[in-house]
Design a protein around this motif. Structure first.
Motif, PDB file in Angstrom:
ATOM      1  N   GLY A 118       0.834  -1.187   0.000  1.00  0.00           N
ATOM      2  CA  GLY A 118       0.000   0.000   0.000  1.00  0.00           C
ATOM      3  C   GLY A 118       0.870   1.239   0.000  1.00  0.00           C
ATOM      4  O   GLY A 118       1.822   1.335   0.789  1.00  0.00           O
ATOM      5  N   VAL A 119       0.577   2.188  -0.870  1.00  0.00           N
ATOM      6  CA  VAL A 119       1.355   3.416  -0.958  1.00  0.00           C
ATOM      7  C   VAL A 119       0.399   4.597  -0.847  1.00  0.00           C
ATOM      8  O   VAL A 119      -0.562   4.710  -1.613  1.00  0.00           O
ATOM      9  CB  VAL A 119       2.143   3.513  -2.279  1.00  0.00           C
ATOM     10  CG1 VAL A 119       2.988   4.790  -2.304  1.00  0.00           C
ATOM     11  CG2 VAL A 119       3.018   2.290  -2.479  1.00  0.00           C
ATOM     12  N   THR A 120       0.684   5.482   0.099  1.00  0.00           N
ATOM     13  CA  THR A 120      -0.159   6.653   0.305  1.00  0.00           C
ATOM     14  C   THR A 120       0.334   7.799  -0.560  1.00  0.00           C
ATOM     15  O   THR A 120       1.254   8.545  -0.197  1.00  0.00           O
ATOM     16  CB  THR A 120      -0.157   7.076   1.784  1.00  0.00           C
ATOM     17  OG1 THR A 120      -0.529   5.964   2.605  1.00  0.00           O
ATOM     18  CG2 THR A 120      -1.132   8.219   2.027  1.00  0.00           C
ATOM     19  N   THR A 121      -0.267   7.934  -1.701  1.00  0.00           N
ATOM     20  CA  THR A 121       0.011   9.043  -2.621  1.00  0.00           C
ATOM     21  C   THR A 121      -1.082   9.058  -3.662  1.00  0.00           C
ATOM     22  O   THR A 121      -1.893   8.123  -3.742  1.00  0.00           O
ATOM     23  CB  THR A 121       1.402   8.910  -3.275  1.00  0.00           C
ATOM     24  OG1 THR A 121       1.714  10.126  -3.962  1.00  0.00           O
ATOM     25  CG2 THR A 121       1.428   7.759  -4.284  1.00  0.00           C
ATOM     26  N   THR A 122      -1.120  10.086  -4.485  1.00  0.00           N
ATOM     27  CA  THR A 122      -2.128  10.134  -5.543  1.00  0.00           C
ATOM     28  C   THR A 122      -1.718   9.226  -6.689  1.00  0.00           C
ATOM     29  O   THR A 122      -0.527   8.986  -6.928  1.00  0.00           O
ATOM     30  CB  THR A 122      -2.313  11.565  -6.077  1.00  0.00           C
ATOM     31  OG1 THR A 122      -1.121  11.982  -6.751  1.00  0.00           O
ATOM     32  CG2 THR A 122      -2.643  12.533  -4.950  1.00  0.00           C
ATOM     33  N   ALA A 123      -2.705   8.745  -7.415  1.00  0.00           N
ATOM     34  CA  ALA A 123      -2.416   7.914  -8.585  1.00  0.00           C
ATOM     35  C   ALA A 123      -1.585   8.666  -9.622  1.00  0.00           C
ATOM     36  O   ALA A 123      -0.621   8.104 -10.172  1.00  0.00           O
ATOM     37  CB  ALA A 123      -3.722   7.400  -9.191  1.00  0.00           C
TER      38      ALA A 123
END
Length: 549
Positions: A314-319
């Motif tokens: 899981g990566v917390t950033t915008t697509a």
């Protein structure tokens, strides 16, 4: 400088770059209306608060900046909740200002008193009441920041009338700084490493924050890796549907072969999408408890990672931010056959299947798809009529689809009015069912007043089609509460100074559309649909017979 609260409010909106607000006036925010008077901000005066909030939501979708809506207390706010719900489920930035009672009379059940924290608590990202005039800049700055941060959504600020009319000497706010979320340096490499181990990977793109550059990056990434891409529900303009890697969209009436492909994939790369109820067909395509596939989830809000599906990464950033890195990666594998098969399934799916009647919705939609300008904006609300649009319309450019992932009826027409005001030189087409259109058709007056000129194509089958479909499945032949007595939609358009006509055969639609375009005003083309045309793949009689058998 001493100013009343309405002037302080309008000055803050100017500094935040707000160009347009949508409203239905009320005595509870007269000072705010006074502040808007010479602010330079356009005030689009609407006919009902639900329509106003939906127009503001559509503005947020189009621009990526918060749509702003002003409504009065009590019934005004409750009406507007429909648009707040759209913004919540569609992850759209929206700020709703609600005129409120004199805060010195709170908890007396004063005329139209509502506790907005309780009312909007489950719908909005943040709900607050501004009780002190000098704190308006602080609350407004926070409202815009919250609406835009993480997973964007709606914020509600209640404005007591005595607070707005009172004066204060307070400095204007500074423009809130963008707070960038840095991407871990090895995230792109980790994604590519996982892809390299996969035999049947599938990219699913959706959610907020997209723009034209993100569309270009997604297409380049898909082409470089030769990966099949499916788009989320009503996010069909995130990729040119002509692209060789495009595999279709995950909607209510999903292509069965695409559904099977989601089940069969051994890796899902989820870019921006929540991968929710509609995309997963009620969480049946992928079991949250036992996905049996690798899940890589990219989302701007950390709370969405693991909310339903536990990702392997899981990566917390915008697509879009992640795509800027992924597009620089070297090819990780060879999925040419898998991708070609997905593309072939999509092309077979959009081959028109003939529906009953002289006016065939698939022919109308295919004509629109083939003949509208590439940058034409197409809007819709909810109903079975939308299935023809989602299946047969081929989207080319980002920013050409305005549709509610929340499934809200009545959305398409306010969205089309908002789109036409924002883009006066572009063709705007609203596809609506007769039931869907009548939920917000009073906004024809708003369109006429503000020079909007959308072309509304009303598919008239004289019923609430989606509910009738479910009714026939569960209670065949027992029609209850789904029949509609409709107006003359073409005459309704003319009553508002627009162009209107009725079409009963598919062959007559192109000429009717040309006349609507030439009129240069708002227009309605009423299409008489055979009642047997229930869905893109089933007739009323067939559904009833299957239920009875």
């Amino acid at each position: 400088m001493i100013r009343h609260g309405g002037k302080i409010l309008s000055d803050q909106l100017v500094k935040l770059g707000v160009r347009r607000v949508f409203s239905v006036p009320g005595e509870s925010f007269l000072a705010a209306l006074d502040g808007l008077y010479d602010s330079g901000i356009q005030n689009v005066v609407c006919r009902q608060e639900g329509g106003a909030a939906m127009m503001a939501e559509a503005y947020g979708k189009m621009t990526g900046q918060p749509g702003v809506c002003f409504v009065t207390r009590g019934p005004g706010a409750t009406n507007a909740s429909a648009g707040v719900h759209v913004a919540r489920q569609d992850s759209t930035p929206l700020v709703l200002f609600v005129g409120q009672i004199d805060n010195r009379q709170t908890d007396r059940e004063t005329f139209q008193e509502v506790d907005y924290r309780a009312m909007f608590g489950g719908l909005a990202k943040w709900v607050a009441q501004v009780d002190h005039t000098e704190r308006l800049p602080e609350y407004i700055a926070r409202a815009f920041r919250v609406a835009m941060s993480g997973r964007p959504g709606p914020v509600v600020l209640a404005l007591p009338e005595n607070m707005l009319s009172a004066s204060a000497d307070v400095a204007d706010l500074r423009q809130p700084a963008d707070i960038a979320q840095p991407i871990p340096v090895d995230s792109a490499q980790a994604i590519m490493h996982a892809l390299a181990q996969a035999e049947r990977p599938l990219v699913v793109a959706g959610g907020p924050h997209w723009d034209r550059q993100a569309q270009a990056d997604l297409q380049a990434f898909a082409a470089q890796q030769n990966l099949p891409v499916a788009l989320g529900f009503r996010r069909q303009d995130y990729m040119d549907n002509h692209h060789a890697c495009y595999a279709g969209d995950l909607n209510v009436g999903i292509n069965p072969r695409l559904a099977a492909r989601v089940r069969d994939a051994d890796l899902l790369l989820l870019l921006g999408t929540r991968f929710g109820d509609i995309e997963t067909q009620g969480y049946t395509l992928v079991d949250p408890a036992d996905p049996q596939k690798v899940i890589l989830h990219i989302h701007a809000d950390a709370d969405e990672l693991g909310r339903v599906y536990t990702p392997d990464l899981g990566v917390t950033t915008t697509a879009p931010a992640m795509l800027r890195q992924l597009v620089q990666m070297a090819p990780a594998g060879n999925w040419a056959d898998w991708t070609a098969a997905a593309r072939a399934d999509y092309q077979a799916w959009i081959t028109p299947q003939q529906s009953p009647g002289e006016l065939k919705q698939e022919q109308v939609i295919q004509w629109l798809s083939d003949n509208l300008p590439g940058d034409a904006i197409v809007t819709n609300g909810a109903g079975n009529y939308a299935a023809w649009l989602h299946r047969y319309f081929v989207y080319k450019q980002y920013g050409t689809q305005l549709a509610p992932t929340s499934g809200s009826m009545g959305y398409g027409f306010p969205a089309a009015v908002s789109a036409s005001i924002e883009n006066p030189d572009r063709t705007v087409v609203c596809l609506a069912g007769d039931g869907c259109f009548q939920m917000t058709c009073n906004e024809l007056s708003t369109a006429a007043q503000h020079g909007a000129k959308p072309i509304v194509v009303v598919m008239n089958n004289g019923r609430y089609g989606t509910i009738r479909m479910h009714q026939e499945k569960h209670y065949p032949g027992r029609v209850s509460g789904t029949a509609l007595a409709n107006p003359d939609f073409a005459a309704l358009a003319r009553a508002y100074g627009g162009h209107g006509e009725r079409v009963g055969q598919s062959a007559d639609f192109p000429a009717a559309f040309a006349r609507a375009q030439a009129a240069g005003t708002l227009a309605i083309i009423e299409c008489q649909v055979d009642e047997e045309a229930l869905t893109t793949g089933a007739t009323l009689s067939a559904v009833r017979a299957a239920a009875q058998g």
